[in-house]
Each structure stands twice: as C-alpha cells, then as structure tokens.
Design an enzyme around this catalytic site. Structure first.
Site, PDB file in Angstrom:
ATOM      1  N   HIS A 143      -7.924  -1.150  -3.063  1.00  0.00           N
ATOM      2  CA  HIS A 143      -6.514  -1.520  -2.844  1.00  0.00           C
ATOM      3  C   HIS A 143      -6.221  -2.874  -3.505  1.00  0.00           C
ATOM      4  CE1 HIS A 143      -6.859   0.905   1.126  1.00  0.00           C
ATOM      5  NE2 HIS A 143      -5.991   1.561   0.386  1.00  0.00           N
ATOM      6  N   LYS A 165      -0.673   9.384  12.078  1.00  0.00           N
ATOM      7  CA  LYS A 165      -1.974   8.960  11.549  1.00  0.00           C
ATOM      8  C   LYS A 165      -2.549   7.892  12.466  1.00  0.00           C
ATOM      9  CE  LYS A 165      -1.102   9.756   6.618  1.00  0.00           C
ATOM     10  NZ  LYS A 165      -0.957   9.124   5.300  1.00  0.00           N
ATOM     11  N   ARG A 196      -7.090   8.129  -7.739  1.00  0.00           N
ATOM     12  CA  ARG A 196      -8.534   8.115  -7.992  1.00  0.00           C
ATOM     13  C   ARG A 196      -9.003   9.421  -8.606  1.00  0.00           C
ATOM     14  NH1 ARG A 196      -8.987   6.346  -1.861  1.00  0.00           N
ATOM     15  NH2 ARG A 196      -7.101   7.572  -2.062  1.00  0.00           N
ATOM     16  N   SER A 221     -10.747   4.201   2.467  1.00  0.00           N
ATOM     17  CA  SER A 221     -10.887   3.538   3.769  1.00  0.00           C
ATOM     18  C   SER A 221     -11.692   4.387   4.754  1.00  0.00           C
ATOM     19  CB  SER A 221      -9.512   3.229   4.360  1.00  0.00           C
ATOM     20  OG  SER A 221      -8.802   2.372   3.516  1.00  0.00           O
TER      21      SER A 221
HETATM   22  P1  ADP Z   1      -2.479   6.690   2.339  1.00  0.00           P
HETATM   23  O1  ADP Z   1      -2.895   6.882   3.747  1.00  0.00           O
HETATM   24  O2  ADP Z   1      -1.021   6.776   2.097  1.00  0.00           O
HETATM   25  O3  ADP Z   1      -3.290   7.493   1.343  1.00  0.00           O
HETATM   26  P2  ADP Z   1      -4.079   4.466   1.608  1.00  0.00           P
HETATM   27  O4  ADP Z   1      -4.157   3.168   2.310  1.00  0.00           O
HETATM   28  O5  ADP Z   1      -5.232   5.365   1.735  1.00  0.00           O
HETATM   29  O6  ADP Z   1      -2.749   5.187   2.067  1.00  0.00           O
HETATM   30  O7  ADP Z   1      -3.814   4.217   0.073  1.00  0.00           O
HETATM   31  C1  ADP Z   1      -2.647   3.648  -0.412  1.00  0.00           C
HETATM   32  C2  ADP Z   1      -2.604   3.891  -1.892  1.00  0.00           C
HETATM   33  O8  ADP Z   1      -3.688   3.229  -2.507  1.00  0.00           O
HETATM   34  C3  ADP Z   1      -2.686   5.361  -2.326  1.00  0.00           C
HETATM   35  O9  ADP Z   1      -1.862   5.559  -3.451  1.00  0.00           O
HETATM   36  C4  ADP Z   1      -4.136   5.521  -2.708  1.00  0.00           C
HETATM   37  O10 ADP Z   1      -4.310   6.548  -3.669  1.00  0.00           O
HETATM   38  C5  ADP Z   1      -4.399   4.150  -3.307  1.00  0.00           C
HETATM   39  N1  ADP Z   1      -5.823   3.802  -3.278  1.00  0.00           N
HETATM   40  C6  ADP Z   1      -6.632   3.777  -2.204  1.00  0.00           C
HETATM   41  N2  ADP Z   1      -7.889   3.420  -2.562  1.00  0.00           N
HETATM   42  C7  ADP Z   1      -7.859   3.236  -3.905  1.00  0.00           C
HETATM   43  C8  ADP Z   1      -8.849   2.877  -4.888  1.00  0.00           C
HETATM   44  N3  ADP Z   1     -10.129   2.701  -4.563  1.00  0.00           N
HETATM   45  N4  ADP Z   1      -8.451   2.761  -6.177  1.00  0.00           N
HETATM   46  C9  ADP Z   1      -7.167   2.998  -6.527  1.00  0.00           C
HETATM   47  N5  ADP Z   1      -6.184   3.344  -5.657  1.00  0.00           N
HETATM   48  C10 ADP Z   1      -6.536   3.468  -4.369  1.00  0.00           C
END
Ligand code: ADP
Length: 166
Positions: free
Chosen positions: A17, A41, A90, A128
C-alpha cells in the site's frame, strides 16, 4: 493538477500500500488515503487504528492526507471534491475485481474515473490477509509492514491469544 482518493480497508497498511501511496503522490497534486468503514467486512484494526498507522507512515509525503468514509465511495469523492480513484493491481484476479468496482462506481457517478498502478515486483504477492495470518501464527512480518504495524499486529494477537485462554 488533480487530487485523487485512494480507498481501501488497509487492515493493516502494508509496504505494498505504501508503495502505491508514494507513487500516487508523485502522479497527483494531492492524494487522500481513505480508510473504508464497511460493516460487511470485519476488520482486525479499528478505523482509528488503521488511520493512525497510515498517518504515521506517510508523514514525509507533504501532499498526502488520511481520512475515512462510510457508505458509497462516489459520495465520499464528491465530498472531497474529486472524481479520481486510485487503486493498485497485483494479479489477474485483482483486475477482474477492480474492473467490476470501477464500472459499478461509474454507474453511480458517470464521471468517476479509476486510475490503476501495477504493483511493484517485490510486493506482487503482498496482501493484508496474508500478513494477518502470518502474524497470528507467530511468523515474522517485518519485511512486509513498517515497524509500528508489526508492533500493532503483535499486540493484537497477544491480546486475542490471551482472550482465548481465559
Ligand atoms: P480492499 O479491501 O478494497 O481490497 P485493500 O486495503 O486490500 O482494500 O487494498 C486497497 C487497494 O490497494 C486495492 O486496489 C488493492 O489492489 C491495492 N493493493 C493492496 N496491496 C497491494 C500491493 N501489494 N501492491 C499494489 N497494490 C496493492
């Protein structure tokens, strides 16, 4: 110059992130990292804890701010005065999920535009859920999250373990 909103659960924020935030802060004049409060969630960290961890790790980025939102993302965009959403991709499965979300947001606001950045190679596998599972099993997550997030995870799982044994 335009500002964008980067929405997500960030439960907790990872180095993946933070990489997206760093790159977004270069692309846009301002970046608002918006922590989602979604009753469907269940999160390990409270919205306040998630915001605090992000704030702590973006304090060097002068054009990045952190807030939270409940309800429709398009309403939050309107409140924050932008129509641009930043998201990261990803894998191919992320693409399908993100395409779906981007199109749905456009149903509710035809001006909503989602801008995607591709994950950096070293963070391609990072999410996460994996971090929480690893930390819950006592694994070392220091390569994947900043030190304060690692401490937060250790505290949560110690607390949960203690609860389970009483
Ligand atoms: P959600 O629950 O909406 O998926 P996340 O917190 O998991 O929210 O992720 C928010 C955004 O960050 C999403 O677009 C996700 O694809 C992106 N993201 C999460 N981890 C990574 C990573 N390692 N590299 C690039 N983008 C990421």
């Amino acid at each position: 110059m335009r500002k964008a909103v980067y929405p997500g659960m960030f439960d907790p924020v990872t180095n993946g992130h933070l990489d997206v935030i760093r790159r977004g802060s270069v692309i846009f004049s301002g970046l608002i990292v918006s922590v989602g409060c979604n009753p469907l969630k269940q999160a390990l960290f409270s919205v306040e804890e998630r915001m605090e961890m992000i704030r702590h790790n973006v304090k060097d980025f002068k054009n990045v701010e952190v807030d939270c939102f409940e309800g429709m993302l398009v309403d939050h965009l309107a409140k924050r005065g932008t129509n641009i959403i930043l998201r990261g991709i990803r894998t191919a499965s992320d693409f399908e999920y993100e395409l779906n979300r981007a199109l749905t947001n456009r149903v509710f606001d035809k001006n909503a535009e989602t801008v995607f950045v591709m994950a950096s190679e070293q963070y391609l596998f990072l999410n996460s859920a994996l971090i929480k599972e690893t930390a819950s099993l006592g694994g070392n997550v220091s390569k994947f999250v900043p030190p304060d997030v690692e401490r937060g995870l250790m505290q949560k799982f110690k607390r949960l373990q203690r609860k389970n044994t009483t």
